[in-house]
Design a protein around this motif. Structure first.
Motif, PDB file in Angstrom:
ATOM      1  N   VAL A  64      66.737  45.686  56.667  1.00  0.00           N
ATOM      2  CA  VAL A  64      67.319  44.647  55.817  1.00  0.00           C
ATOM      3  C   VAL A  64      67.691  43.465  56.706  1.00  0.00           C
ATOM      4  N   GLU A  65      67.354  42.275  56.249  1.00  0.00           N
ATOM      5  CA  GLU A  65      67.841  41.071  56.921  1.00  0.00           C
ATOM      6  C   GLU A  65      68.769  40.336  55.969  1.00  0.00           C
ATOM      7  N   LEU A  66      69.972  40.073  56.447  1.00  0.00           N
ATOM      8  CA  LEU A  66      70.961  39.313  55.675  1.00  0.00           C
ATOM      9  C   LEU A  66      70.901  37.867  56.147  1.00  0.00           C
ATOM     10  N   ARG A  67      70.729  36.953  55.190  1.00  0.00           N
ATOM     11  CA  ARG A  67      70.695  35.529  55.520  1.00  0.00           C
ATOM     12  C   ARG A  67      71.676  34.772  54.639  1.00  0.00           C
ATOM     13  N   SER A  68      72.346  33.792  55.225  1.00  0.00           N
ATOM     14  CA  SER A  68      73.162  32.884  54.421  1.00  0.00           C
ATOM     15  C   SER A  68      72.353  31.614  54.179  1.00  0.00           C
ATOM     16  N   LEU A  69      72.293  31.201  52.921  1.00  0.00           N
ATOM     17  CA  LEU A  69      71.504  30.032  52.533  1.00  0.00           C
ATOM     18  C   LEU A  69      72.421  28.954  51.968  1.00  0.00           C
ATOM     19  N   GLU A  70      72.207  27.715  52.411  1.00  0.00           N
ATOM     20  CA  GLU A  70      72.999  26.602  51.921  1.00  0.00           C
ATOM     21  C   GLU A  70      72.200  25.793  50.903  1.00  0.00           C
ATOM     22  N   GLY A  71      72.807  25.548  49.749  1.00  0.00           N
ATOM     23  CA  GLY A  71      72.191  24.730  48.720  1.00  0.00           C
ATOM     24  C   GLY A  71      73.108  23.579  48.344  1.00  0.00           C
ATOM     25  N   LYS A  72      72.712  22.836  47.352  1.00  0.00           N
ATOM     26  CA  LYS A  72      73.496  21.679  46.928  1.00  0.00           C
ATOM     27  C   LYS A  72      74.847  22.094  46.356  1.00  0.00           C
ATOM     28  N   LYS A  73      74.882  23.295  45.747  1.00  0.00           N
ATOM     29  CA  LYS A  73      76.120  23.718  45.087  1.00  0.00           C
ATOM     30  C   LYS A  73      76.952  24.683  45.932  1.00  0.00           C
ATOM     31  N   GLY A  74      76.466  25.035  47.115  1.00  0.00           N
ATOM     32  CA  GLY A  74      77.225  25.958  47.956  1.00  0.00           C
ATOM     33  C   GLY A  74      76.323  26.921  48.696  1.00  0.00           C
ATOM     34  N   PHE A  75      76.863  28.079  49.018  1.00  0.00           N
ATOM     35  CA  PHE A  75      76.162  29.082  49.816  1.00  0.00           C
ATOM     36  C   PHE A  75      75.834  30.329  49.005  1.00  0.00           C
ATOM     37  N   LEU A  76      74.712  30.952  49.340  1.00  0.00           N
ATOM     38  CA  LEU A  76      74.319  32.252  48.795  1.00  0.00           C
ATOM     39  C   LEU A  76      73.930  33.173  49.952  1.00  0.00           C
ATOM     40  N   ILE A  77      73.994  34.472  49.691  1.00  0.00           N
ATOM     41  CA  ILE A  77      73.532  35.459  50.664  1.00  0.00           C
ATOM     42  C   ILE A  77      72.248  36.073  50.149  1.00  0.00           C
ATOM     43  N   GLU A  78      71.198  35.940  50.918  1.00  0.00           N
ATOM     44  CA  GLU A  78      69.909  36.533  50.566  1.00  0.00           C
ATOM     45  C   GLU A  78      69.697  37.805  51.374  1.00  0.00           C
ATOM     46  N   LEU A  79      69.186  38.843  50.703  1.00  0.00           N
ATOM     47  CA  LEU A  79      68.875  40.117  51.352  1.00  0.00           C
ATOM     48  C   LEU A  79      67.374  40.355  51.271  1.00  0.00           C
ATOM     49  N   ILE A  80      66.757  40.557  52.431  1.00  0.00           N
ATOM     50  CA  ILE A  80      65.312  40.797  52.492  1.00  0.00           C
ATOM     51  C   ILE A  80      65.094  42.241  52.934  1.00  0.00           C
ATOM     52  N   TYR A  81      64.584  43.056  52.014  1.00  0.00           N
ATOM     53  CA  TYR A  81      64.378  44.491  52.281  1.00  0.00           C
ATOM     54  C   TYR A  81      62.922  44.732  52.679  1.00  0.00           C
ATOM     55  N   THR A  82      62.731  45.483  53.743  1.00  0.00           N
ATOM     56  CA  THR A  82      61.390  45.886  54.172  1.00  0.00           C
ATOM     57  C   THR A  82      61.386  47.396  54.356  1.00  0.00           C
ATOM     58  N   ASN A  83      60.618  48.108  53.501  1.00  0.00           N
ATOM     59  CA  ASN A  83      60.617  49.564  53.640  1.00  0.00           C
ATOM     60  C   ASN A  83      59.658  49.994  54.743  1.00  0.00           C
ATOM     61  N   VAL A  84      59.632  51.294  54.991  1.00  0.00           N
ATOM     62  CA  VAL A  84      58.856  51.812  56.114  1.00  0.00           C
ATOM     63  C   VAL A  84      57.364  51.572  55.932  1.00  0.00           C
ATOM     64  N   ALA A  85      56.933  51.378  54.680  1.00  0.00           N
ATOM     65  CA  ALA A  85      55.516  51.105  54.405  1.00  0.00           C
ATOM     66  C   ALA A  85      55.170  49.630  54.591  1.00  0.00           C
ATOM     67  N   GLY A  86      56.207  48.792  54.848  1.00  0.00           N
ATOM     68  CA  GLY A  86      55.959  47.372  55.066  1.00  0.00           C
ATOM     69  C   GLY A  86      56.096  46.520  53.823  1.00  0.00           C
TER      70      GLY A  86
END
Length: 381
Positions: A19-41
């Motif tokens: 899992v990669e946790l990223r903080s993203l900045e937009g015009k209205k504020g911040f969001l946290i994006e989660l990018i999941y990569t399973n063992v199969a890719g």
């Protein structure tokens, strides 16, 4: 704490899912994006439950910490983080603790202190004194304070080990003390709370409780302790062999007057930075002989100290082994960049022949002198 706009934290579990946790900045504020990569890719993306809608910059760090705690409780381990992770303070209503108090004593005083009785000795790799709070009743399960009671970041490797310890039932509601090294390793030295205050117990009684705690696999260890003259001698020998220090604690209950005495058996020297290994975050240290730099040992770069090649430093070392200083610790940076010649006493301990000696040559050639440089040259002949 102000969060960098591009925050990234990488996680992975024992099954190989990442899992990669990223903080993203937009015009209205911040969001946290989660990018999941399973063992199969296979890759999937989602937004964190802790940011169902954009939030202000001032609240994003707290939201990131909540998401980190969530993933750790799901038994993900942190591989890397672009930001320090300092969790909010944890307290227990039925205990109030003073600041961590410690003092230092010379190695020459060890025999006197050991013979007076009333002390419990521990062999510890002395780093930064810390107090660790673990609880099951908060959104965050852990918090670490420095010796002055201020919240401090927890290294990724230690945080993952603590999460495993918490999830698998090793500890629930506890306050522990210990020493944190620059590598993120924690040596536990005391337990002050275990589902209730233990401060009314003697030091030895608390140490015995701590010795029965089941530790997780990872970077947490227990400091060995002893009370008898034989155990004191064994611990001191362990310090000579491993570069550790002795900590003496009075065998009393825990109070405002409780103070730990640190005795360091390392010897001092002055050396020059020869090179820096940023992968291992350590420096090669040397002294010069006839303007030739000779590597004598390596040491980790102290936290908050900026070093460059040719900087001169004051160090402590545990022992000499095979012509090298081991268990080296950099104490201070010196205000000079002049070459540091090899100290004769240190050279003798390293096994170098520092005084040129006249020897007879074969085939009636003129006598020649050998010393440390000729001995080093002979290695390459």
């Amino acid at each position: 704490m102000k969060l960098k706009l591009e925050c990234s934290i990488l996680f992975k579990n024992d099954n190989g899912d990442a899992v990669e946790l990223r903080s993203l900045e937009g015009k209205k504020g911040f969001l946290i994006e989660l990018i999941y990569t399973n063992v199969a890719g296979n890759v999937t993306k989602d937004f964190s439950e802790h940011t169902p809608c954009p939030i202000p910059e001032g609240k994003i760090y707290a939201a990131v910490l909540l998401q980190v705690s969530t993933l750790l409780k799901q038994q993900y381990k942190i591989l890397d983080s672009s930001i320090p992770l300092a969790f909010p303070e944890i307290s227990f209503d039925d205990i109030s603790l003073p600041l961590i108090a410690q003092t230092k004593a010379e190695a020459s005083n060890y025999e006197v202190l050991a013979s007076t009785g009333g002390y419990v000795a521990q062999a510890v790799t002395v780093g930064e004194p810390v107090r660790l709070y673990i609880t099951a009743s908060n959104k965050h399960f852990v918090c670490m304070n420095d010796r002055f009671g201020k919240v401090m970041p927890i290294p990724c490797i230690l945080l993952s080990t603590l999460a495993s310890w918490f999830v698998n039932g090793g500890v629930c509601n506890a306050i522990l003390e210990g020493y944190l090294t620059h590598r993120g390793e924690l040596s536990l030295t005391d337990i002050l709370y275990n589902n209730g205050s233990l401060t009314q117990l003697s030091t030895l009684a608390r140490f015995k409780i701590l010795s029965k705690v089941s530790l997780p696999k990872g970077c947490i260890s227990l400091a060995p302790f002893g009370t008898s003259k034989q155990e004191f001698d064994q611990l001191r020998q362990a310090c000579f062999d491993s570069g550790k220090s002795i900590i003496l604690s009075g065998n009393t209950n825990f109070s405002e007057e409780t103070k730990k005495i640190i005795i360091d058996f390392k010897e001092e020297a002055q050396l020059m930075v020869m090179a820096i290994d940023y992968n291992k975050y350590e420096v090669k240290l040397c002294a010069t002989i006839s303007n030739v730099p000779i590597e004598l040992g390596r040491a980790p770069i102290p936290k908050k100290m900026e070093l460059h090649p040719l900087d001169c430093v004051s160090i402590k070392y545990g022992k000499v082994d095979a012509g090298q200083l081991v268990h080296v610790e950099i104490m201070t940076k010196l205000d000079t960049t002049e070459q540091i010649p090899l100290d004769p006493v240190l050279a003798y301990k390293l096994g170098f022949n520092i005084r040129p000696t006249e020897v007879n040559s074969k085939n009636n050639e003129s006598p020649r002198h050998i010393g440390i440089l000729s001995a080093l040259d002979a290695v390459h002949e």
